[in-house]
Design a protein around this motif. Structure first.
Motif, PDB file in Angstrom:
ATOM      1  N   GLY A 210      -2.376   7.046   4.436  1.00 49.86           N
ATOM      2  CA  GLY A 210      -3.457   6.921   3.461  1.00 49.86           C
ATOM      3  C   GLY A 210      -2.987   6.974   2.009  1.00 49.86           C
ATOM      4  N   LYS A 211      -1.679   7.082   1.801  1.00 46.68           N
ATOM      5  CA  LYS A 211      -1.139   7.147   0.438  1.00 46.68           C
ATOM      6  C   LYS A 211      -1.516   5.877  -0.327  1.00 46.68           C
ATOM      7  N   GLY A 212      -2.153   6.048  -1.465  1.00 43.78           N
ATOM      8  CA  GLY A 212      -2.569   4.900  -2.271  1.00 43.78           C
ATOM      9  C   GLY A 212      -3.993   4.448  -1.979  1.00 43.78           C
ATOM     10  N   TYR A 213      -4.660   5.138  -1.020  1.00 42.46           N
ATOM     11  CA  TYR A 213      -6.033   4.766  -0.664  1.00 42.46           C
ATOM     12  C   TYR A 213      -7.044   5.829  -1.079  1.00 42.46           C
ATOM     13  N   CYS A 214      -6.598   6.703  -1.975  1.00 42.69           N
ATOM     14  CA  CYS A 214      -7.502   7.674  -2.581  1.00 42.69           C
ATOM     15  C   CYS A 214      -7.284   7.554  -4.086  1.00 42.69           C
ATOM     16  N   VAL A 215      -8.322   7.221  -4.800  1.00 36.17           N
ATOM     17  CA  VAL A 215      -8.186   6.940  -6.225  1.00 36.17           C
ATOM     18  C   VAL A 215      -9.055   7.902  -7.020  1.00 36.17           C
ATOM     19  N   ARG A 241     -11.192  -6.443  -5.107  1.00 31.00           N
ATOM     20  CA  ARG A 241     -10.681  -7.788  -4.780  1.00 31.00           C
ATOM     21  C   ARG A 241      -9.406  -7.718  -3.956  1.00 31.00           C
ATOM     22  N   ALA A 242      -8.580  -6.712  -4.213  1.00 27.88           N
ATOM     23  CA  ALA A 242      -7.331  -6.612  -3.459  1.00 27.88           C
ATOM     24  C   ALA A 242      -7.566  -6.036  -2.062  1.00 27.88           C
ATOM     25  N   PRO A 381       0.528  -0.547  -7.036  1.00 29.05           N
ATOM     26  CA  PRO A 381       1.610  -1.109  -6.223  1.00 29.05           C
ATOM     27  C   PRO A 381       1.262  -1.171  -4.719  1.00 29.05           C
ATOM     28  N   THR A 382       0.596  -0.149  -4.212  1.00 30.54           N
ATOM     29  CA  THR A 382       0.184  -0.128  -2.800  1.00 30.54           C
ATOM     30  C   THR A 382      -0.646  -1.360  -2.458  1.00 30.54           C
ATOM     31  N   HIS A 383      -1.410  -1.843  -3.428  1.00 29.50           N
ATOM     32  CA  HIS A 383      -2.352  -2.936  -3.162  1.00 29.50           C
ATOM     33  C   HIS A 383      -1.845  -4.283  -3.662  1.00 29.50           C
ATOM     34  N   GLY A 384      -0.618  -4.272  -4.111  1.00 31.78           N
ATOM     35  CA  GLY A 384      -0.035  -5.521  -4.590  1.00 31.78           C
ATOM     36  C   GLY A 384      -0.687  -6.079  -5.853  1.00 31.78           C
TER      37      GLY A 384
END
Ligand SMILES: [Zn+2]
Ligand SMILES: [Zn+2]
Length: 387
Positions: A210-215, A241-242, A381-384
């Motif tokens: 889940g790293k990068g999926y909590c903002v 969008r990403a 970066p996680t989401h490009g």
């Protein structure tokens, strides 16, 4: 670009009541519904008013431990004590009314996922502080977490995104999905250094898969419209969008308002119209209009009513009236008198610009820009997404 909208409401929600001295006044929900009614929203051919229904106990177990559910049941019978350290007192019937609120959110999910409507708003929902085994911050059960689990189980969605606009960090919702990439949680809130629950910093970005999926977007006190919209625009639309969620969820708390007694942000109704309007457009652009709105905080009754009625006008493509209707003002003043506030009803639906010292404004905007930079560096970066 509109879609069918279900508004989930029952007068039963007014039983979610922590007592006369508590800042969460259930009458705000009724006043919001009455304002929607009096400006014609409920008569719009795209709108249906839907009664919630009590969720089953096993549906609470989607996000809560059996022990905690038993504890709430017990407190609900005795009506004494607190669920936390003093913010969330027990009251008789708290188990039943909260089950109805959770059931309302599940109903909203069913209506959207079966294609009966594209948009749904559970006015009483948005109880984002409750965690698996603990009530907190006026929240008994976390209807958002239950709803996300429910959608995953029943409709097998692989990517669900929730944006939480409440002034307080969405800690309970964050906890529930902290290690899952299948749920992207975003919370814009007043910095936890200054405000309950004291969490939601930029470095809380999820763990494991889940790293990068909590903002988390913690904003300094007195963040004003322009800076708030900047933070939202820089981070939320690129992420939607990403990530390409199959449904877009929103906690619509309006306690960021400049008059809110519990918080220190400086947001106006006009900004809610802009950001919620943008969320609605994103839902149409990315996920076939699947857009589930929960209620949330807001401790000025008139602000809650004006903000949510304006939000629905925007979503339904109806003009937002300049002034609140006279009969609604009477309702507002009657209730205000009854609870000893004796406040005058606002005449304008919107707000005037909030005056903030230019030097301070510049300083706050710089701080917000810094937060936005840090969030992007940690998350994009996680989401490009390019920085
Ligand atoms: Zn629409
Ligand atoms: Zn709040």
């Amino acid at each position: 670009m509109t879609g069918k909208l279900a508004i989930i409401y029952s007068d039963d929600y007014l039983k979610y009541y922590f007592g006369p001295d508590h800042p969460l006044r259930p009458q705000r929900l009724w006043l919001a519904l009455k304002l929607m009614e009096s400006i014609g929203i409920l008569n719009d051919p795209n709108v249906t008013l839907v009664e919630p229904q009590f969720c089953k106990e096993e549906e609470l177990e989607l996000a809560h431990s059996p022990e905690y559910i038993e504890m709430v049941k017990y407190f609900s019978k005795t009506g004494e004590g607190y669920l936390d350290y003093g913010d969330t007192p027990a009251f008789p019937g708290m188990f039943e009314v909260t089950r109805n609120i959770v059931g309302g959110s599940l109903k909203a999910a069913d209506l959207i996922n079966t294609g009966k409507v594209q948009h749904a708003f559970n006015i009483g929902g948005g109880l984002h502080h409750a965690t698996r085994s603990r009530g907190s911050g006026f929240c008994v059960f976390n209807d958002i977490a239950c709803t996300i689990r429910y959608i995953q189980r029943k409709y097998h969605l692989k990517r669900i995104m929730i944006v939480d606009f409440d002034c307080h960090h969405a800690d309970g919702t964050q906890d529930a999905f902290y290690s899952e990439p299948s749920v992207l949680t975003v919370s814009l809130h007043e910095d936890g250094t200054y405000l309950f629950p004291g969490s939601g910093f930029v470095f809380e970005t999820g763990e494991g898969e889940g790293k990068g999926y909590c903002v988390n977007i913690p904003l300094p006190p007195h963040t004003f419209d322009e800076a708030y919209i900047y933070a939202f625009n820089e981070i939320v639309p690129p992420l939607v969008r990403a990530y390409q969620p199959e449904i877009l969820l929103q906690q619509s708390g309006v306690d960021t308002h400049y008059t809110d007694p519990l918080t220190s942000e400086a947001i106006t109704i006009n900004t809610y119209v802009k950001v919620f309007g943008k969320m609605h457009k994103l839902a149409h652009e990315i996920c076939d209009g699947k857009y589930l709105m929960f209620g949330g905080g807001g401790y000025q009754m008139d602000v809650v009513a004006r903000a949510w009625a304006s939000m629905l006008c925007e979503i339904l493509n109806l003009p937002i009236p300049k002034e609140t209707p006279e009969p609604w003002r009477e309702l507002y003043e009657n209730i205000s008198r009854k609870i000893g506030l004796n406040a005058h009803a606002p005449i304008s639906m919107g707000d005037l610009e909030v005056m903030i010292d230019e030097r301070m404004k510049k300083k706050i905007f710089e701080e917000v820009k810094q937060v936005v930079r840090e969030v992007k560096e940690r998350i994009f970066p996680t989401h490009g997404i390019e920085l």
